[in-house]
Design an enzyme around this catalytic site. Sequence first.
Site, PDB file in Angstrom:
ATOM      1  N   ASP A 141     -61.717  73.787  -0.736  1.00 39.75           N
ATOM      2  CA  ASP A 141     -60.432  73.335  -1.289  1.00 39.75           C
ATOM      3  C   ASP A 141     -59.379  74.458  -1.384  1.00 39.75           C
ATOM      4  OD1 ASP A 141     -58.772  71.356  -2.158  1.00 39.75           O
ATOM      5  OD2 ASP A 141     -59.552  71.247  -4.208  1.00 39.75           O
ATOM      6  N   LYS A 150     -61.496  66.086  -6.459  1.00 44.86           N
ATOM      7  CA  LYS A 150     -60.404  67.052  -6.729  1.00 44.86           C
ATOM      8  C   LYS A 150     -60.449  67.515  -8.185  1.00 44.86           C
ATOM      9  CE  LYS A 150     -57.304  67.909  -4.023  1.00 44.86           C
ATOM     10  NZ  LYS A 150     -57.179  69.021  -3.040  1.00 44.86           N
ATOM     11  N   LYS A 175     -44.923  68.320  -4.334  1.00 42.78           N
ATOM     12  CA  LYS A 175     -45.745  68.038  -5.511  1.00 42.78           C
ATOM     13  C   LYS A 175     -45.174  68.715  -6.752  1.00 42.78           C
ATOM     14  CE  LYS A 175     -49.462  70.316  -6.620  1.00 42.78           C
ATOM     15  NZ  LYS A 175     -50.826  70.874  -6.594  1.00 42.78           N
ATOM     16  N   LYS A 187     -60.063  77.029  -4.049  1.00 40.77           N
ATOM     17  CA  LYS A 187     -60.135  76.650  -5.469  1.00 40.77           C
ATOM     18  C   LYS A 187     -61.554  76.713  -6.028  1.00 40.77           C
ATOM     19  CE  LYS A 187     -57.503  72.644  -5.601  1.00 40.77           C
ATOM     20  NZ  LYS A 187     -56.277  72.786  -4.847  1.00 40.77           N
TER      21      LYS A 187
HETATM   22  P1  NAI Z   1     -53.074  64.321   4.839  1.00 36.93           P
HETATM   23  O1  NAI Z   1     -53.592  63.076   4.225  1.00 36.93           O
HETATM   24  O2  NAI Z   1     -51.660  64.413   5.205  1.00 36.93           O
HETATM   25  O3  NAI Z   1     -53.910  64.685   6.138  1.00 36.93           O
HETATM   26  C1  NAI Z   1     -55.266  64.404   6.279  1.00 36.93           C
HETATM   27  C2  NAI Z   1     -55.503  63.930   7.707  1.00 36.93           C
HETATM   28  O4  NAI Z   1     -56.890  63.773   7.882  1.00 36.93           O
HETATM   29  C3  NAI Z   1     -54.878  62.579   8.016  1.00 36.93           C
HETATM   30  O5  NAI Z   1     -54.060  62.676   9.157  1.00 36.93           O
HETATM   31  C4  NAI Z   1     -56.060  61.663   8.269  1.00 36.93           C
HETATM   32  O6  NAI Z   1     -55.785  60.704   9.248  1.00 36.93           O
HETATM   33  C5  NAI Z   1     -57.104  62.651   8.714  1.00 36.93           C
HETATM   34  N1  NAI Z   1     -58.522  62.289   8.552  1.00 36.93           N
HETATM   35  C6  NAI Z   1     -59.141  61.638   7.543  1.00 36.93           C
HETATM   36  N2  NAI Z   1     -60.461  61.563   7.765  1.00 36.93           N
HETATM   37  C7  NAI Z   1     -60.698  62.195   8.937  1.00 36.93           C
HETATM   38  C8  NAI Z   1     -61.843  62.479   9.688  1.00 36.93           C
HETATM   39  N3  NAI Z   1     -63.046  62.067   9.294  1.00 36.93           N
HETATM   40  N4  NAI Z   1     -61.717  63.148  10.840  1.00 36.93           N
HETATM   41  C9  NAI Z   1     -60.510  63.562  11.280  1.00 36.93           C
HETATM   42  N5  NAI Z   1     -59.370  63.318  10.609  1.00 36.93           N
HETATM   43  C10 NAI Z   1     -59.458  62.652   9.439  1.00 36.93           C
HETATM   44  O7  NAI Z   1     -53.492  65.477   3.807  1.00 36.93           O
HETATM   45  P2  NAI Z   1     -52.967  66.980   3.715  1.00 36.93           P
HETATM   46  O8  NAI Z   1     -51.858  67.048   2.738  1.00 36.93           O
HETATM   47  O9  NAI Z   1     -52.774  67.518   5.060  1.00 36.93           O
HETATM   48  O10 NAI Z   1     -54.217  67.653   3.005  1.00 36.93           O
HETATM   49  C11 NAI Z   1     -55.425  67.741   3.704  1.00 36.93           C
HETATM   50  C12 NAI Z   1     -56.558  68.082   2.769  1.00 36.93           C
HETATM   51  O11 NAI Z   1     -56.336  69.346   2.200  1.00 36.93           O
HETATM   52  C13 NAI Z   1     -56.746  67.111   1.619  1.00 36.93           C
HETATM   53  O12 NAI Z   1     -58.112  66.943   1.356  1.00 36.93           O
HETATM   54  C14 NAI Z   1     -56.122  67.832   0.471  1.00 36.93           C
HETATM   55  O13 NAI Z   1     -56.631  67.449  -0.777  1.00 36.93           O
HETATM   56  C15 NAI Z   1     -56.499  69.249   0.802  1.00 36.93           C
HETATM   57  N6  NAI Z   1     -55.630  70.190   0.148  1.00 36.93           N
HETATM   58  C16 NAI Z   1     -54.302  70.200   0.391  1.00 36.93           C
HETATM   59  C17 NAI Z   1     -53.495  71.134  -0.214  1.00 36.93           C
HETATM   60  C18 NAI Z   1     -52.054  71.219  -0.006  1.00 36.93           C
HETATM   61  O14 NAI Z   1     -51.436  71.982  -0.696  1.00 36.93           O
HETATM   62  N7  NAI Z   1     -51.479  70.497   0.917  1.00 36.93           N
HETATM   63  C19 NAI Z   1     -54.062  72.125  -1.109  1.00 36.93           C
HETATM   64  C20 NAI Z   1     -55.437  71.969  -1.354  1.00 36.93           C
HETATM   65  C21 NAI Z   1     -56.191  71.070  -0.687  1.00 36.93           C
HETATM   66  C1  DG6 Z   2     -52.842  67.178  -6.545  1.00 36.70           C
HETATM   67  O1  DG6 Z   2     -52.835  68.366  -7.174  1.00 36.70           O
HETATM   68  C2  DG6 Z   2     -53.067  67.170  -5.081  1.00 36.70           C
HETATM   69  C3  DG6 Z   2     -53.913  68.242  -4.522  1.00 36.70           C
HETATM   70  O2  DG6 Z   2     -54.426  67.953  -3.269  1.00 36.70           O
HETATM   71  C4  DG6 Z   2     -53.187  69.528  -4.528  1.00 36.70           C
HETATM   72  O3  DG6 Z   2     -51.899  69.420  -4.057  1.00 36.70           O
HETATM   73  C5  DG6 Z   2     -53.856  70.600  -3.823  1.00 36.70           C
HETATM   74  O4  DG6 Z   2     -55.232  70.538  -4.097  1.00 36.70           O
HETATM   75  C6  DG6 Z   2     -53.288  71.881  -4.276  1.00 36.70           C
HETATM   76  O5  DG6 Z   2     -53.705  72.134  -5.555  1.00 36.70           O
HETATM   77  P1  DG6 Z   2     -53.285  73.403  -6.321  1.00 36.70           P
HETATM   78  O6  DG6 Z   2     -53.895  73.249  -7.662  1.00 36.70           O
HETATM   79  O7  DG6 Z   2     -53.845  74.546  -5.562  1.00 36.70           O
HETATM   80  O8  DG6 Z   2     -51.791  73.380  -6.367  1.00 36.70           O
END
Ligand code: NAI
Ligand code: DG6
Length: 519
Positions: free
Chosen positions: A313, A362, A403, A475
């Site tokens: 994460d 999460k 966010k 994280k």
């Molecule tokens: P998002 O939802 O925009 O992108 C995720 C992508 O994964 C989507 O395009 C979806 O179609 C695809 N997907 C789902 N299952 C799949 C699989 N089995 N194989 C291939 N593709 C698959 O999410 P985002 O914002 O890009 O975040 C991605 C991950 O990172 C999430 O789990 C989120 O919680 C985690 N994360 C994001 C942070 C951030 O600041 N953006 C920070 C910490 C964690």
């Molecule tokens: C809610 O917090 C959505 C999450 O997916 C976060 O945006 C992501 O884990 C980032 O979390 P943090 O606590 O590093 O800002």
Amino acid sequence: VQAQPAPAKDLFTVNSPNVTYTDDHINTKYVYRTTAVTKTESGKFVASPKETTYDFKVDRKVPKTGMMLVGWGGNNGSTVTAGIIANRRGLVWDTREGHRAANYYGSVIMGSTIKLGTEAQTGEEINIPFHDVLPMVHPNDLVVGGWDISSLNIAAAMDRAQVLEPTLKALVYKEMSLQKPLPSIYYPDFIAANQEDRADNILPGSKASWSHVEQIRADIRNFKEQNNLDKIIVLWTANTERYADIIPGVNDTADNLIEAIKQGHEEVSPSTVFSVACTLENTPFINGSPQNTFVPGAIQLAEKHNTFIGGDDFKSGQTKMKSALVDFLINAGIKLTSIASYNHLGNNDGKNLSSQKQFRSKEISKSNVVDDMVAANSVLYAKDEHPDHTVVIKYMPAVGDNKRALDEYYAEIFMGGHQTISIFNVCEDSLLASPLIIDLVLVAEMMTRIQWKSEEAGDYKGFHSVLSILSYMLKAPLVPAGTPVVNALAKQRGALTNIFRACIGLQPESDMTLEHKLF
Ligand code: NAI
Ligand code: DG6
């Protein structure tokens, strides 16, 4: 996305009898100094300085490297791809606030410096880019590819993400529209039901199967061959999955996990299947989401094959602040008694997390991030005493990727007084996460080129399979079994910095500056 690796440049050399350079390697003899503590019968501690000598060998040849993202078509995947293209091309674009130029801000490797030492004559501090400490891959040279259950090309995915300025998007659109994610594995039970409508790019089968492992392995090999790559790093930035149950006989050992996949067991998640495929393909695999991808069997398999895994994460906005602020408060002797953390966000991550089981993954990763700092201070906290800590996440479509993280830190100060710190943090989620993806990939790649030996351990070998050196970006850091989890941000950076320094025979970064105090 294709580019030739930039030639390696040596910004400095180390002048020491313990460090030798060959065309291929940097060889270092390094004395690691720690303090061994024992407790006497009367309950007193005895601290004994301890020295261990290690040899480090760093491979100087910077490989042509591929970064394959699982979830490439998501907000993070499309944003990091656009960012790399923009940097590679040195793009400048117009915004209502004026021109903006591509940068790698937010990447500790690309955006921060470390102190090399003190200038011999003037006493001036010499700081160098982190990226130049060891011969690292440059992100501009990464060849990007990957998988997504959604078939949109990466330019259309970038539109869907609503993260970047239209003027920037226009400049990278054509190149990105040619990039299409490979079909991926989709087991609907692991992510929120509200994701179903984007799952139009999937491999046949809705539960684990060995053919999925083989397909992912073939995808990695093909990508390597098609792009003439030396190495690939795979990173999970797909949706947060629910936790998998740990079931004896299913995912508790490497052999059981492999058998469970072959039998199509329903408790094996897509991310675990990716982990197994990467391990068998000798490819490092990093998990940027909170779920327990690395079930015991997946860890054991990586250990058996000496391949790297890392997670979990990304630590981007709220939690990064938390792991710096709580470290500061507790180390300042202030007794933190509660943390209330609220988030609302409107991107697809937020939509997925609006489902209880995915939220729970999460919530776990966001909640355990102060434990080590509390446990380390027995003056403020009794054994097993913890501050209250709550984490709330709400899906609010209107705010999109921007966010909002609202935190209240409540602490006890001198003579029964209280300090209340309230933070309103607008975390542009994907713009904070993208540089972390780059850091994770660059550091994981670098670790594949570092070997060590000691008198006790015998011949050269790599670091432990579980790459806890990646903790700064994560994280809920995964660490080798039986070793402590470190969440405190400064300590995590110290580990990263000082391990890199050790590889070139330099002492840990020290702020003693005796040279400015003893003369
Ligand atoms: P998002 O939802 O925009 O992108 C995720 C992508 O994964 C989507 O395009 C979806 O179609 C695809 N997907 C789902 N299952 C799949 C699989 N089995 N194989 C291939 N593709 C698959 O999410 P985002 O914002 O890009 O975040 C991605 C991950 O990172 C999430 O789990 C989120 O919680 C985690 N994360 C994001 C942070 C951030 O600041 N953006 C920070 C910490 C964690
Ligand atoms: C809610 O917090 C959505 C999450 O997916 C976060 O945006 C992501 O884990 C980032 O979390 P943090 O606590 O590093 O800002």
